[in-house]
Write a protein that holds these residues in place. Structure first.
Motif, short mmCIF file in Angstrom:
data_model
loop_
_atom_site.label_atom_id
_atom_site.label_comp_id
_atom_site.label_asym_id
_atom_site.label_seq_id
_atom_site.Cartn_x
_atom_site.Cartn_y
_atom_site.Cartn_z
N TRP A 109 0.84 -1.20 0.00
CA TRP A 109 0.00 0.00 0.00
C TRP A 109 0.88 1.25 0.00
CZ3 TRP A 109 -0.63 4.38 2.81
CH2 TRP A 109 -1.80 5.11 2.61
N ALA A 110 1.94 1.24 0.84
CA ALA A 110 2.82 2.40 0.89
C ALA A 110 3.51 2.61 -0.44
CB ALA A 110 3.85 2.22 2.00
N ALA A 111 3.96 1.54 -1.05
CA ALA A 111 4.62 1.66 -2.36
C ALA A 111 3.66 2.24 -3.39
CB ALA A 111 5.14 0.29 -2.81
N HIS A 112 2.41 1.84 -3.35
CA HIS A 112 1.43 2.36 -4.30
C HIS A 112 1.19 3.85 -4.08
CE1 HIS A 112 -2.16 2.55 -6.80
NE2 HIS A 112 -2.82 3.08 -5.77
N GLU A 113 1.01 4.28 -2.85
CA GLU A 113 0.73 5.69 -2.57
C GLU A 113 1.93 6.57 -2.86
OE1 GLU A 113 -2.16 6.98 -1.91
OE2 GLU A 113 -3.11 5.01 -1.98
N LEU A 114 3.12 6.06 -2.64
CA LEU A 114 4.32 6.86 -2.93
C LEU A 114 4.48 7.11 -4.43
CD1 LEU A 114 6.93 5.42 -0.42
CD2 LEU A 114 6.14 7.79 -0.54
N SER A 115 3.83 6.31 -5.23
CA SER A 115 3.91 6.51 -6.68
C SER A 115 3.21 7.80 -7.11
CB SER A 115 3.33 5.31 -7.42
OG SER A 115 1.93 5.19 -7.16
N PHE A 116 2.37 8.35 -6.25
CA PHE A 116 1.68 9.61 -6.56
C PHE A 116 2.43 10.82 -5.97
CE2 PHE A 116 -1.64 6.34 -6.53
CZ PHE A 116 -2.20 6.53 -7.77
N GLY A 117 3.56 10.60 -5.41
CA GLY A 117 4.34 11.68 -4.85
C GLY A 117 4.32 11.69 -3.32
N GLU A 118 5.40 12.18 -2.76
CA GLU A 118 5.53 12.16 -1.30
C GLU A 118 4.57 13.14 -0.64
OE1 GLU A 118 9.37 12.54 0.30
OE2 GLU A 118 10.17 10.74 -0.66
N ALA A 119 4.26 14.24 -1.29
CA ALA A 119 3.35 15.21 -0.68
C ALA A 119 1.98 14.60 -0.44
CB ALA A 119 3.24 16.46 -1.55
N SER A 120 1.48 13.90 -1.45
CA SER A 120 0.18 13.24 -1.28
C SER A 120 0.27 12.11 -0.23
CB SER A 120 -0.29 12.67 -2.63
OG SER A 120 -1.47 11.90 -2.47
N TYR A 121 1.42 11.42 -0.26
CA TYR A 121 1.59 10.30 0.67
C TYR A 121 1.60 10.77 2.12
CZ TYR A 121 4.14 6.62 3.19
OH TYR A 121 4.54 5.68 4.10
N TRP A 122 2.42 11.75 2.44
CA TRP A 122 2.50 12.23 3.84
C TRP A 122 1.26 13.03 4.22
CZ3 TRP A 122 5.66 9.80 6.72
CH2 TRP A 122 6.85 9.30 6.23
N GLY A 123 0.56 13.57 3.24
CA GLY A 123 -0.70 14.25 3.55
C GLY A 123 -1.74 13.30 4.13
N GLN A 124 -1.68 12.04 3.70
CA GLN A 124 -2.62 11.07 4.26
C GLN A 124 -2.30 10.78 5.73
OE1 GLN A 124 -3.14 7.57 1.86
NE2 GLN A 124 -2.90 8.70 -0.06
N GLN A 125 -1.01 10.81 6.09
CA GLN A 125 -0.67 10.65 7.52
C GLN A 125 -1.21 11.83 8.33
OE1 GLN A 125 3.30 9.63 9.91
NE2 GLN A 125 3.39 11.65 9.00
N ASP A 126 -1.06 13.04 7.79
CA ASP A 126 -1.53 14.21 8.53
C ASP A 126 -3.04 14.22 8.65
OD1 ASP A 126 1.13 14.93 8.64
OD2 ASP A 126 1.01 16.29 6.89
N ALA A 127 -3.74 13.70 7.65
CA ALA A 127 -5.20 13.65 7.73
C ALA A 127 -5.66 12.74 8.86
CB ALA A 127 -5.79 13.18 6.39
N GLY A 128 -4.97 11.65 9.08
CA GLY A 128 -5.25 10.77 10.22
C GLY A 128 -6.59 10.08 10.18
N ASP A 129 -7.11 9.80 8.98
CA ASP A 129 -8.41 9.16 8.91
C ASP A 129 -8.35 7.74 8.37
OD1 ASP A 129 -7.68 9.79 6.35
OD2 ASP A 129 -9.45 11.01 5.88
N ASP A 130 -7.13 7.19 8.20
CA ASP A 130 -7.00 5.82 7.69
C ASP A 130 -5.72 5.20 8.25
OD1 ASP A 130 -7.56 3.53 6.35
OD2 ASP A 130 -7.54 4.42 4.34
N VAL A 131 -5.61 3.87 8.10
CA VAL A 131 -4.38 3.19 8.50
C VAL A 131 -3.24 3.71 7.64
CG1 VAL A 131 -3.25 0.96 8.75
CG2 VAL A 131 -5.73 1.14 9.11
N PHE A 132 -2.11 3.99 8.31
CA PHE A 132 -0.97 4.52 7.57
C PHE A 132 0.17 3.51 7.61
CE2 PHE A 132 2.76 7.32 6.95
CZ PHE A 132 2.37 7.93 5.78
N TYR A 133 0.80 3.28 6.40
CA TYR A 133 1.89 2.32 6.25
C TYR A 133 3.16 3.08 5.90
CZ TYR A 133 -1.92 -1.08 5.90
OH TYR A 133 -3.04 -1.86 6.14
N ALA A 134 4.27 2.74 6.58
CA ALA A 134 5.52 3.45 6.33
C ALA A 134 6.69 2.55 6.67
CB ALA A 134 5.57 4.73 7.16
N SER A 135 7.86 3.01 6.26
CA SER A 135 9.09 2.30 6.61
C SER A 135 9.47 2.63 8.05
CB SER A 135 10.23 2.73 5.67
OG SER A 135 11.46 2.17 6.12
N ALA A 136 10.02 1.63 8.76
CA ALA A 136 10.40 1.84 10.15
C ALA A 136 11.52 2.85 10.29
CB ALA A 136 10.81 0.51 10.77
#
Length: 217
Positions: free
Chosen positions: A135-162
């Motif tokens: 899932w993280a690999a898929h979302e990062l394909s749209f750019g890091e800004a969109s990817y980290w914006g989902q973490q800031d929104a805090g409305d879904d499970v977030f997947y990231a590297s440790a």
């Protein structure tokens, strides 16, 4: 022959009944026999007796109350100090045995159980020590800004590297030990422990993670 006057004979008096007084004589009035008289009133300790000055005047109830109030009472017991605030306890830690190849699947199953138990999606963070979660690999394909914006929104499970530095804390952290060098895992697990608010779930080889799983508590 001259007569010798006869000596008068002296007779010992024999006790007997008292003679009845002759007529015209008044019998003496009998004197009363001394007996127990009235008891003296009790004295307070320290008050003067009959021959030690004037008699003490008894205190009225109001005077006794005023005197007792004037006497200093016993010192008040010190109030116990409030207990010192204990340091906040670390998160609860659960270990799910899994091989590096099966760690991602074990992490996904843990997320499903958390959601079924009532956890909100925005409370869950999933970290990987090896390859990125699909899932993280898929979302990062749209750019890091969109990817980290989902973490800031805090409305879904977030997947990231440790090892990602921009990852923020969440109540529940799930770590999939799906690879990575031992020193990387040793650094990732304490970081994951600090990011977990109440629950940390580690999916991996118990022998590999046991030495590092509580290092961040």
């Amino acid at each position: 022959m001259p007569l010798i006057p006869e000596e008068p004979q002296i007779h010992e008096s024999v006790p007997g009944p008292r003679a009845t007084p002759a007529a015209g004589r008044t019998a003496p009035t009998p004197r009363p026999v001394p007996g127990p008289g009235p008891r003296p009133a009790p004295r307070r300790p320290g008050s003067p007796g009959p021959n030690r000055g004037s008699a003490a005047t008894p205190l009225t109830p109001a005077q006794r109350t005023a005197g007792d109030a004037a006497k200093p009472g016993p010192p008040a017991a010190p109030k116990p100090a409030p207990p010192a605030a204990s340091a906040p306890a670390g998160p609860q830690i659960q270990l799910i045995p899994a091989s590096p190849e099966g760690a991602l699947d074990a992490a996904d199953e843990a997320v499903d159980l958390l959601l079924d138990s009532g956890r909100a999606p925005g409370e869950i963070l999933v970290l990987t020590t090896g390859e990125q979660h699909p899932w993280a690999a898929h979302e990062l394909s749209f750019g890091e800004a969109s990817y980290w914006g989902q973490q800031d929104a805090g409305d879904d499970v977030f997947y990231a590297s440790a090892t990602a530095r921009r990852v923020t804390a969440r109540p529940v952290v799930v770590v999939a030990v799906n690879g990575g060098a031992d020193d990387a895992v040793a650094r990732a697990l304490p970081e994951a422990t600090r990011r977990a608010g109440t629950l940390l779930i580690v999916c991996g080889d118990p022998q590999r993670v046991s030495a590092h799983i509580t290092a961040g508590v």
